[in-house]
Enzyme design. Sequence first.
Site, PDB file in Angstrom:
ATOM      1  N   GLU A   1     -19.373 -28.765 -15.765  1.00 27.22           N
ATOM      2  CA  GLU A   1     -18.711 -28.652 -14.429  1.00 27.22           C
ATOM      3  C   GLU A   1     -17.189 -29.237 -13.989  1.00 27.22           C
ATOM      4  O   GLU A   1     -16.344 -28.672 -13.531  1.00 27.22           O
ATOM      5  CB  GLU A   1     -19.617 -29.147 -13.476  1.00 27.22           C
ATOM      6  CG  GLU A   1     -19.212 -29.038 -11.941  1.00 27.22           C
ATOM      7  CD  GLU A   1     -19.534 -27.476 -11.377  1.00 27.22           C
ATOM      8  OE1 GLU A   1     -19.158 -27.261 -10.398  1.00 27.22           O
ATOM      9  OE2 GLU A   1     -20.218 -27.144 -12.373  1.00 27.22           O
TER      10      GLU A   1
ATOM     11  N   HIS B   1     -23.445 -28.788 -13.167  1.00 23.61           N
ATOM     12  CA  HIS B   1     -23.397 -27.301 -13.436  1.00 23.61           C
ATOM     13  C   HIS B   1     -25.023 -27.088 -13.606  1.00 23.61           C
ATOM     14  O   HIS B   1     -25.511 -26.915 -14.695  1.00 23.61           O
ATOM     15  CB  HIS B   1     -22.943 -27.118 -14.921  1.00 23.61           C
ATOM     16  CG  HIS B   1     -22.085 -25.703 -15.239  1.00 23.61           C
ATOM     17  ND1 HIS B   1     -20.950 -25.492 -14.413  1.00 23.61           N
ATOM     18  CD2 HIS B   1     -22.338 -24.768 -15.908  1.00 23.61           C
ATOM     19  CE1 HIS B   1     -20.650 -24.140 -14.786  1.00 23.61           C
ATOM     20  NE2 HIS B   1     -21.459 -23.533 -15.448  1.00 23.61           N
TER      21      HIS B   1
ATOM     22  N   SER C   1     -20.617 -19.814 -13.140  1.00 27.90           N
ATOM     23  CA  SER C   1     -20.268 -20.125 -14.187  1.00 27.90           C
ATOM     24  C   SER C   1     -19.497 -18.824 -14.902  1.00 27.90           C
ATOM     25  O   SER C   1     -18.542 -18.277 -14.299  1.00 27.90           O
ATOM     26  CB  SER C   1     -21.536 -20.604 -15.118  1.00 27.90           C
ATOM     27  OG  SER C   1     -21.053 -21.141 -16.285  1.00 27.90           O
TER      28      SER C   1
END
Length: 323
Positions: free
Chosen positions: A270, A302, A164
Site C-alpha cells: 500500500e 492493501h 491495485s
Amino acid sequence: MAPLGVSLLGTTAAHAAFSPDGMDFYVDSATMGPIKSRVFRAADGNTNRVVYALDGERARDDDNGWEINTDVAHALTAANINVVMPVGGQSSWYADWKSPSTFLGVPAGTAAVQSGSGVTQALSGGPGKSYTYKWETFLSQELPNALRDRLGFSSTRNGIFGLSMSGGSALMLAAFHPSQFAYAGSLSGALDLSLPGMRDAIRVAMVDAGGYNVDALAGPKDLTWQHLDPFQFAPKLKANGTRMFISAGSGLPASTDAITTSTIQAMGIEAVALVGTKAFQSRWSALGGGNVVYDFPAVGVHNWRNWESELGRMLPDLSANIG
C-alpha cells in the site's frame, strides 16, 4: 520495493463467496474463448446505470474477488446501479497483450507439477499462456455489445473501478474509450509505471501471481507500456472530462487488522501504491485537471477491508455521474 500484488488476495476477506442474486453471463471472446462475468441487476430495474468492477492481480476463474471478499454488489444495486464483474484475467492488467505469456520460448504447460510457486507456474498452463490476452478488446467491445444486445444495458456513460493492478486499468479504459466510460475509480492503484523499480516490481508480482512474463504484455519502451501508464495518458482523461475517484491508504493498519505476515506485506504494498497515486495527483494538478475526488485515509493497507470501505466512500459520487 515490495512487489505490487504479492499476497494481494491473501489478505483479510470481508464476506463469504458467491451471491445467489448474481447471474452468470458468458460472452465469447474472439481470442480468449468464453469469458464469464457476474451480473447484478439494479434494484429499480433500470438498464442505463452500469458499472464494471475489475479484479486484482490474483483474479480467479470461478468468481470475481469483489464478490468473493466483499458485499459491494448489494450496496451498488441498492443504489440502483447494475454491476458487471468480469471473471478471470489473472495478472492481465486488463490489457491487450502482444503475445501469449511464455519464458525463453518454452511453451506453457510443460511443467510436470503445478504448485503455489510462481517459478513452477511460469511453465504451467493457464489463461493467457496458450493464447494472447485481449482484455481491453473484450471489455470495450465484446462484453458491452453483448450486455446491450442481450440485457438492454447502456454501453455509454458507464462507470468502471478497480483495485491495485486494475486501478490503473480502470483509468486506461476510461482514457481510451471515453464514450463508454464517463467515470473511473482507482483504489490503491499503480498510477505511475515510470517510477524507478516499478517495472521490476511488476515483473516479480506477475511471476508470483500465476507465473506470467511482463515482457509478453509489453516491452519497457513499447507504446503499449505507455498506454497502460496513467501518469503518461493523464492528458487524455482531462480532455475527455472523465470523472474520477482516486484513493490509496497510508499503509498503516487499522485496529481490525491483525498483525500477521500478510498484513505486513499489505502495509508495504500500500505504501508503494500511495507513492504512485500521489505522483499521479501531482501530474494531474500540473495539467490543471479537476473533476476528481481524492481520498487518502489515515489508516488502510492493501486488503479487501480497505477497498470495501473506499468503495463506500466512492459510491455517492459514482451514482451521481453515470447513466
